[in-house]
Design an enzyme around this catalytic site. Sequence first.
Site, PDB file in Angstrom:
ATOM      1  N   HIS A   1      -3.137  -8.440  -7.757  1.00 19.85           N
ATOM      2  CA  HIS A   1      -2.632  -8.270  -9.157  1.00 19.85           C
ATOM      3  C   HIS A   1      -3.942  -8.638  -9.956  1.00 19.85           C
ATOM      4  O   HIS A   1      -4.744  -9.337  -9.802  1.00 19.85           O
ATOM      5  CB  HIS A   1      -1.639  -9.266  -9.325  1.00 19.85           C
ATOM      6  CG  HIS A   1      -0.325  -9.475  -8.819  1.00 19.85           C
ATOM      7  ND1 HIS A   1       0.544 -10.137  -8.284  1.00 19.85           N
ATOM      8  CD2 HIS A   1       0.097  -7.935  -8.571  1.00 19.85           C
ATOM      9  CE1 HIS A   1       1.492  -9.438  -7.930  1.00 19.85           C
ATOM     10  NE2 HIS A   1       1.475  -8.122  -7.793  1.00 19.85           N
TER      11      HIS A   1
ATOM     12  N   LYS B   1      -4.232   0.121  -7.328  1.00 18.01           N
ATOM     13  CA  LYS B   1      -4.125   0.886  -8.361  1.00 18.01           C
ATOM     14  C   LYS B   1      -5.245   1.015  -9.168  1.00 18.01           C
ATOM     15  O   LYS B   1      -6.152   0.017  -9.198  1.00 18.01           O
ATOM     16  CB  LYS B   1      -2.996   0.079  -9.440  1.00 18.01           C
ATOM     17  CG  LYS B   1      -1.532  -0.075  -8.983  1.00 18.01           C
ATOM     18  CD  LYS B   1      -0.579  -0.666  -9.990  1.00 18.01           C
ATOM     19  CE  LYS B   1       0.614  -0.601  -9.509  1.00 18.01           C
ATOM     20  NZ  LYS B   1       1.569  -1.200 -10.627  1.00 18.01           N
TER      21      LYS B   1
ATOM     22  N   HIS C   1       8.499  -2.103  -1.273  1.00 18.04           N
ATOM     23  CA  HIS C   1       8.251  -2.936  -2.432  1.00 18.04           C
ATOM     24  C   HIS C   1       8.892  -4.398  -2.148  1.00 18.04           C
ATOM     25  O   HIS C   1       8.441  -5.463  -2.270  1.00 18.04           O
ATOM     26  CB  HIS C   1       8.516  -2.376  -3.745  1.00 18.04           C
ATOM     27  CG  HIS C   1       7.364  -2.798  -4.679  1.00 18.04           C
ATOM     28  ND1 HIS C   1       6.152  -2.541  -4.408  1.00 18.04           N
ATOM     29  CD2 HIS C   1       7.348  -3.812  -5.835  1.00 18.04           C
ATOM     30  CE1 HIS C   1       5.358  -3.007  -5.495  1.00 18.04           C
ATOM     31  NE2 HIS C   1       6.300  -3.670  -6.479  1.00 18.04           N
TER      32      HIS C   1
ATOM     33  N   TYR D   1       6.551 -14.944  -8.697  1.00 17.40           N
ATOM     34  CA  TYR D   1       7.297 -15.609  -7.540  1.00 17.40           C
ATOM     35  C   TYR D   1       7.518 -16.976  -7.645  1.00 17.40           C
ATOM     36  O   TYR D   1       8.180 -17.552  -6.771  1.00 17.40           O
ATOM     37  CB  TYR D   1       6.197 -15.097  -6.532  1.00 17.40           C
ATOM     38  CG  TYR D   1       5.943 -13.780  -6.245  1.00 17.40           C
ATOM     39  CD1 TYR D   1       7.203 -13.151  -5.617  1.00 17.40           C
ATOM     40  CD2 TYR D   1       4.952 -13.083  -6.586  1.00 17.40           C
ATOM     41  CE1 TYR D   1       7.019 -11.538  -5.427  1.00 17.40           C
ATOM     42  CE2 TYR D   1       4.779 -11.758  -6.530  1.00 17.40           C
ATOM     43  CZ  TYR D   1       5.835 -10.981  -5.894  1.00 17.40           C
ATOM     44  OH  TYR D   1       5.858  -9.611  -5.763  1.00 17.40           O
TER      45      TYR D   1
ATOM     46  N   ARG E   1       6.892  -6.240   0.190  1.00 12.96           N
ATOM     47  CA  ARG E   1       5.716  -6.728  -0.456  1.00 12.96           C
ATOM     48  C   ARG E   1       6.007  -8.052  -1.026  1.00 12.96           C
ATOM     49  O   ARG E   1       5.463  -8.911  -1.147  1.00 12.96           O
ATOM     50  CB  ARG E   1       5.173  -5.561  -1.260  1.00 12.96           C
ATOM     51  CG  ARG E   1       3.793  -6.257  -2.389  1.00 12.96           C
ATOM     52  CD  ARG E   1       3.359  -4.915  -2.938  1.00 12.96           C
ATOM     53  NE  ARG E   1       2.653  -5.314  -4.129  1.00 12.96           N
ATOM     54  CZ  ARG E   1       1.416  -5.677  -4.274  1.00 12.96           C
ATOM     55  NH1 ARG E   1       0.621  -5.520  -3.042  1.00 12.96           N
ATOM     56  NH2 ARG E   1       0.748  -5.781  -5.360  1.00 12.96           N
TER      57      ARG E   1
ATOM     58  N   ARG F   1       1.197  -2.578  -1.114  1.00 12.03           N
ATOM     59  CA  ARG F   1       2.080  -1.287  -1.615  1.00 12.03           C
ATOM     60  C   ARG F   1       2.011  -0.243  -0.563  1.00 12.03           C
ATOM     61  O   ARG F   1       1.202  -0.009   0.394  1.00 12.03           O
ATOM     62  CB  ARG F   1       1.340  -0.752  -2.847  1.00 12.03           C
ATOM     63  CG  ARG F   1       1.141  -1.840  -3.988  1.00 12.03           C
ATOM     64  CD  ARG F   1       0.560  -1.432  -5.187  1.00 12.03           C
ATOM     65  NE  ARG F   1       0.517  -2.311  -6.079  1.00 12.03           N
ATOM     66  CZ  ARG F   1      -0.731  -3.140  -6.526  1.00 12.03           C
ATOM     67  NH1 ARG F   1      -1.962  -2.853  -5.655  1.00 12.03           N
ATOM     68  NH2 ARG F   1      -0.869  -3.762  -7.249  1.00 12.03           N
TER      69      ARG F   1
END
Length: 308
Positions: A276, A183, A250, A285, A253, A159
């Site tokens: 994730h 995050k 992004h 994806y 990414r 990110r």
Amino acid sequence: MRSPNLNREIPTAAEMLLSKAIDQFLHELADVRLASEHTVAAYRRDLVRFVAFCGEDASLSAINRTQVQDWLVDSHAAGLAASTLARRLSALSSFFDAAVQAGWCRANVAAGVRPPKLPKRLPRTLPPEQTAALMNHTDRASELRDLALLAVMYGCGLRVSEVVGLNLDDIDMDQFELRVFGKGRKERIVPLPQGAVEYLQAYLGERISAVEEKAVFLNRFGRRLTVRSVQRMLKDRALENGADISVTPHRLRHSFATHLLASGVDLRAIQELLGHASLATTERYTHLDIAKLTEVYDEAHPRARRKG
């Protein structure tokens, strides 16, 4: 539906209690839950707007479920996107959860309110030749830094907040690894591709800081690079190299994940690399890959339905 009364200047004791509860919640959100500045700012705006909407009924004891629903209906009528409505509901639900735990109120009045159905959107990606074009050399004064940053961001699927947050002690050149804080400050270790190592070594060999700055990527003043600067740098490089100017950090990414999947990398490995929390997030994806296969089928298969 009650219209907010914006003419009152002196807050009541109940309103002051509500304001204090919101401030305490946002403080916990930032310092305990380690939410991003963007999330804290968005939740603050949402809660302030909800309080203004409630008007004279803006107190923890008076706010009810109907007001929450009315606010969302009003927001929808104003043309706000479903994702914005979902975030507003999340802000209210999180706040009232914290208020209940702190003893400010008895129940979470936002609990059970159904969020709007969000449209399923596939991640936007760049083809490999477009990402390669971004790495073409330019005459920019920050060329070494930019190439190293791009090699790390795309090569590791980071990110933009993660790449600007990198510190010198997060790089292990002996093991070809990066320590990344995602995050919620969740730590993960990602491998450094050989190309990224070479670009990093070249950049760090000439990296100059006007202060004792621990950040890896610096601006021309020797300070930590900002997210906005990275976004602007990408646009400029795309324009100079004839690449897709809609490129964003992004999208790089997303491209990293999609290119790995197309190369046969296991989905759970991609999940770990991206950081994730849920495999369901990474599974987007696979849908993108299927969509691409369908596009190829429609264009090439002799029995495909032809348009026009």
